[in-house]
Scaffold this motif. Sequence first.
Motif, mmCIF file in Angstrom:
data_model
loop_
_atom_site.group_PDB
_atom_site.id
_atom_site.type_symbol
_atom_site.label_atom_id
_atom_site.label_comp_id
_atom_site.label_asym_id
_atom_site.label_seq_id
_atom_site.Cartn_x
_atom_site.Cartn_y
_atom_site.Cartn_z
ATOM 1 N N GLU A 1 0.858 -1.177 0.000
ATOM 2 C CA GLU A 1 0.000 0.000 0.000
ATOM 3 C C GLU A 1 0.900 1.234 0.000
ATOM 4 O OE1 GLU A 1 -3.062 2.339 2.952
ATOM 5 O OE2 GLU A 1 -2.950 0.154 3.090
ATOM 6 N N VAL A 2 0.698 2.098 -0.972
ATOM 7 C CA VAL A 2 1.514 3.310 -1.095
ATOM 8 C C VAL A 2 0.627 4.518 -0.847
ATOM 9 C CG1 VAL A 2 2.985 4.689 -2.615
ATOM 10 C CG2 VAL A 2 3.014 2.183 -2.795
ATOM 11 N N ARG A 3 1.105 5.395 0.022
ATOM 12 C CA ARG A 3 0.375 6.641 0.303
ATOM 13 C C ARG A 3 1.312 7.820 0.131
ATOM 14 N NH1 ARG A 3 -3.999 5.702 4.976
ATOM 15 N NH2 ARG A 3 -4.924 3.889 4.003
ATOM 16 N N SER A 4 0.788 8.835 -0.545
ATOM 17 C CA SER A 4 1.566 10.054 -0.737
ATOM 18 C C SER A 4 0.612 11.226 -0.854
ATOM 19 C CB SER A 4 2.403 9.964 -2.013
ATOM 20 O OG SER A 4 3.046 11.199 -2.249
ATOM 21 N N SER A 5 0.961 12.309 -0.215
ATOM 22 C CA SER A 5 0.170 13.527 -0.339
ATOM 23 C C SER A 5 0.937 14.557 -1.179
ATOM 24 C CB SER A 5 -0.143 14.095 1.050
ATOM 25 O OG SER A 5 1.064 14.340 1.736
ATOM 26 N N LEU A 6 2.032 14.121 -1.767
ATOM 27 C CA LEU A 6 2.886 15.033 -2.520
ATOM 28 C C LEU A 6 2.495 15.096 -3.987
ATOM 29 C CD1 LEU A 6 6.388 13.970 -1.178
ATOM 30 C CD2 LEU A 6 4.935 15.803 -0.363
ATOM 31 N N ARG A 7 2.765 16.228 -4.556
ATOM 32 C CA ARG A 7 2.661 16.372 -6.010
ATOM 33 C C ARG A 7 4.089 16.373 -6.525
ATOM 34 N NH1 ARG A 7 -2.584 18.494 -7.177
ATOM 35 N NH2 ARG A 7 -3.522 19.329 -5.288
ATOM 36 N N GLY A 8 4.289 15.820 -7.671
ATOM 37 C CA GLY A 8 5.646 15.819 -8.201
ATOM 38 C C GLY A 8 6.086 14.431 -8.584
ATOM 39 N N VAL B 1 3.978 1.793 2.433
ATOM 40 C CA VAL B 1 4.984 2.735 1.942
ATOM 41 C C VAL B 1 4.367 4.124 2.016
ATOM 42 C CG1 VAL B 1 6.405 3.447 -0.018
ATOM 43 C CG2 VAL B 1 5.968 1.002 0.384
ATOM 44 N N ARG B 2 5.046 5.024 2.692
ATOM 45 C CA ARG B 2 4.572 6.411 2.778
ATOM 46 C C ARG B 2 5.624 7.300 2.149
ATOM 47 N NH1 ARG B 2 1.450 10.252 4.195
ATOM 48 N NH2 ARG B 2 1.953 11.883 5.672
ATOM 49 N N ILE B 3 5.172 8.172 1.268
ATOM 50 C CA ILE B 3 6.076 9.112 0.606
ATOM 51 C C ILE B 3 5.812 10.488 1.196
ATOM 52 C CG2 ILE B 3 6.769 10.108 -1.599
ATOM 53 C CD1 ILE B 3 5.725 7.424 -2.871
ATOM 54 N N VAL B 4 6.888 11.108 1.705
ATOM 55 C CA VAL B 4 6.751 12.363 2.450
ATOM 56 C C VAL B 4 7.660 13.450 1.869
ATOM 57 C CG1 VAL B 4 6.164 11.114 4.571
ATOM 58 C CG2 VAL B 4 8.538 11.772 4.150
ATOM 59 N N GLY B 5 7.408 14.665 2.329
ATOM 60 C CA GLY B 5 8.255 15.799 1.987
ATOM 61 C C GLY B 5 9.361 15.978 3.015
ATOM 62 N N THR B 6 10.159 17.037 2.848
ATOM 63 C CA THR B 6 11.316 17.230 3.730
ATOM 64 C C THR B 6 10.932 17.512 5.180
ATOM 65 O OG1 THR B 6 11.467 19.517 2.966
ATOM 66 C CG2 THR B 6 12.966 17.942 1.953
ATOM 67 N N PRO C 1 11.808 14.586 -1.858
ATOM 68 C CA PRO C 1 12.790 15.612 -2.235
ATOM 69 C C PRO C 1 14.243 15.163 -2.017
ATOM 70 C CG PRO C 1 11.018 16.593 -0.964
ATOM 71 C CD PRO C 1 10.844 15.106 -0.881
ATOM 72 N N VAL C 2 14.492 14.383 -0.964
ATOM 73 C CA VAL C 2 15.847 13.898 -0.698
ATOM 74 C C VAL C 2 16.259 12.900 -1.777
ATOM 75 C CG1 VAL C 2 17.311 12.592 0.901
ATOM 76 C CG2 VAL C 2 15.748 14.332 1.781
ATOM 77 N N ILE C 3 15.366 11.987 -2.129
ATOM 78 C CA ILE C 3 15.680 10.996 -3.158
ATOM 79 C C ILE C 3 15.951 11.681 -4.493
ATOM 80 C CG2 ILE C 3 14.721 9.075 -4.508
ATOM 81 C CD1 ILE C 3 13.267 8.210 -1.898
ATOM 82 N N GLU C 4 15.139 12.646 -4.856
ATOM 83 C CA GLU C 4 15.334 13.367 -6.123
ATOM 84 C C GLU C 4 16.661 14.147 -6.116
ATOM 85 O OE1 GLU C 4 13.566 13.352 -9.013
ATOM 86 O OE2 GLU C 4 12.385 11.744 -8.117
ATOM 87 N N ARG C 5 16.966 14.814 -4.989
ATOM 88 C CA ARG C 5 18.214 15.583 -4.885
ATOM 89 C C ARG C 5 19.427 14.644 -4.989
ATOM 90 N NH1 ARG C 5 18.006 17.493 0.130
ATOM 91 N NH2 ARG C 5 19.553 16.047 0.912
ATOM 92 N N GLU C 6 19.382 13.527 -4.275
ATOM 93 C CA GLU C 6 20.492 12.579 -4.325
ATOM 94 C C GLU C 6 20.688 12.038 -5.739
ATOM 95 O OE1 GLU C 6 20.346 10.783 0.228
ATOM 96 O OE2 GLU C 6 19.420 9.652 -1.414
ATOM 97 N N ALA C 7 19.602 11.726 -6.420
ATOM 98 C CA ALA C 7 19.707 11.210 -7.794
ATOM 99 C C ALA C 7 20.432 12.223 -8.687
ATOM 100 C CB ALA C 7 18.324 10.892 -8.355
ATOM 101 N N ARG C 8 20.062 13.491 -8.569
ATOM 102 C CA ARG C 8 20.731 14.537 -9.364
ATOM 103 C C ARG C 8 22.215 14.643 -9.007
ATOM 104 N NH1 ARG C 8 16.194 17.265 -8.073
ATOM 105 N NH2 ARG C 8 17.243 18.526 -6.521
#
Length: 161
Positions: free
Chosen positions: A12-19, A46-51, A95-102
């Motif tokens: 089960e994946v939950r996220s309140s983020l856009r992006g 699985v929960r997807i969160v912001g910073t 945001p951390v995962i995206e920043r690290e990938a870059r």
Amino acid sequence: MSVRVRPPLRVEVRSSLRGPVPPTTRIARWARAATGARGRGAELAVRIVGTAEGRKLNLLWRGRDYPTNVLSFPAPRLGRLAAKRPLGDIVLCAPVIEREARLQHKRSEAHWAHMVVHGCLHLLGLDHEREADARRMERRERRILAGFGIADPYLESTESA
């Protein structure tokens, strides 16, 4: 004698983020590959969160005042006869995962896959506190990710951005 086949890991994946967040189906495939037979018949949240939330959870549970890429919370064992078998929860800080990938010159999706696999392996009891344990965990991560065509995540720069 009949053999009872357990269903695949329920994710089960939950996220309140856009992006940029990978689709639930992909997250579930990565988690199922990471947990293998031990995940069959189990449930994973699985929960997807912001910073801000990532930082708060990392401070609360690990005493570290910064957002981190992935946190794992293993579920307590309920016994063999329990109707549901929770594996645990993983929290991914987008945001951390995206920043690290870059910063690491990796495809975003490849780094997401790595963080899901990494978090799931922690739920199975693997860690990287001692060097020998880290080598074992990294070998397993490499093997699982290679099954998805993802390069070694521990190379300095595995893919072009």
